[in-house]
Design a protein around this motif. Sequence first.
Motif, mmCIF file in Angstrom:
data_model
loop_
_atom_site.group_PDB
_atom_site.id
_atom_site.type_symbol
_atom_site.label_atom_id
_atom_site.label_comp_id
_atom_site.label_asym_id
_atom_site.label_seq_id
_atom_site.Cartn_x
_atom_site.Cartn_y
_atom_site.Cartn_z
ATOM 1 N N GLN A 47 0.358 -3.177 -9.853
ATOM 2 C CA GLN A 47 1.087 -3.326 -8.586
ATOM 3 C C GLN A 47 2.206 -4.347 -8.725
ATOM 4 O O GLN A 47 3.296 -4.160 -8.185
ATOM 5 N N THR A 108 10.982 -0.192 -0.513
ATOM 6 C CA THR A 108 10.209 0.726 0.328
ATOM 7 C C THR A 108 9.212 1.517 -0.508
ATOM 8 O O THR A 108 8.038 1.643 -0.139
ATOM 9 N N LYS A 111 6.357 -0.846 -1.738
ATOM 10 C CA LYS A 111 5.417 -1.184 -0.662
ATOM 11 C C LYS A 111 4.519 0.000 -0.339
ATOM 12 O O LYS A 111 3.313 -0.170 -0.109
ATOM 13 N N GLU A 112 5.083 1.189 -0.328
ATOM 14 C CA GLU A 112 4.311 2.397 -0.026
ATOM 15 C C GLU A 112 3.238 2.644 -1.095
ATOM 16 O O GLU A 112 2.076 2.904 -0.773
ATOM 17 N N LYS A 114 1.991 0.410 -3.161
ATOM 18 C CA LYS A 114 1.023 -0.689 -3.115
ATOM 19 C C LYS A 114 0.027 -0.468 -1.980
ATOM 20 O O LYS A 114 -1.182 -0.673 -2.138
ATOM 21 N N LYS A 115 0.531 -0.020 -0.844
ATOM 22 C CA LYS A 115 -0.343 0.244 0.307
ATOM 23 C C LYS A 115 -1.337 1.357 -0.020
ATOM 24 O O LYS A 115 -2.531 1.255 0.289
ATOM 25 N N LYS A 116 -0.859 2.425 -0.657
ATOM 26 C CA LYS A 116 -1.741 3.533 -1.030
ATOM 27 C C LYS A 116 -2.803 3.076 -2.034
ATOM 28 O O LYS A 116 -3.971 3.440 -1.918
ATOM 29 N N ASP A 118 -3.912 -0.005 -2.523
ATOM 30 C CA ASP A 118 -4.855 -0.910 -1.861
ATOM 31 C C ASP A 118 -5.878 -0.126 -1.048
ATOM 32 O O ASP A 118 -7.064 -0.453 -1.028
ATOM 33 N N SER A 119 -5.412 0.918 -0.390
ATOM 34 C CA SER A 119 -6.313 1.777 0.376
ATOM 35 C C SER A 119 -7.324 2.454 -0.551
ATOM 36 O O SER A 119 -8.524 2.529 -0.241
#
Length: 175
Positions: A47, A108, A111-112, A114-116, A118-119
């Motif tokens: 990440q 963008t 971040k997208e 990284k968010k996926k 992390d989920s």
Amino acid sequence: MRKIITLILLFVVLLPSQVLAATSTSTVDKLFFESYKDQVKEVKDAQKKLNDILCTNVKALTEKSKTSTTKYNNAVKSKASKEVLAKAKAERDLDKKTLNSAKATCSTKAKELKKKSDSALKEIAAYKAKTVTSIKNHLDGKDKLTENDFSESVYQSLSEIESKFDAILESLSAD
């Protein structure tokens, strides 16, 4: 009276042995999930490297923007004609706009992703917790699984966790 004393002795002897027989989560982690923390760390490292992977053009655009800014500043210092100044300024502004756009797009995307990821890590952690509970239940004799069924179940769970980590890492390393 003898029955009461016998029951008390049974509780005194059996209750501590049952408490000691309970399998701890740390024991299960050591036995079955020894590489889990390393895999989570590997995902976190991937990440952190997202910007380097996704933003390969930002470095070149930064250099181009610096060059055009230097050209414009040199033109101003040398008191160049209005046409030369206008052209240098337009080039500088265009390079800055392109650079800012590339940075925003890169940010963008990073971040997208990284968010996926992390989920997905949260999903893996929940699945691992469920697996740990089932392993503890089996080791404590609280389920009806045979050793073969237990081994197959654990192998399948560990394989699933491994494949999920691989999928996350693949998504983080692909452009």
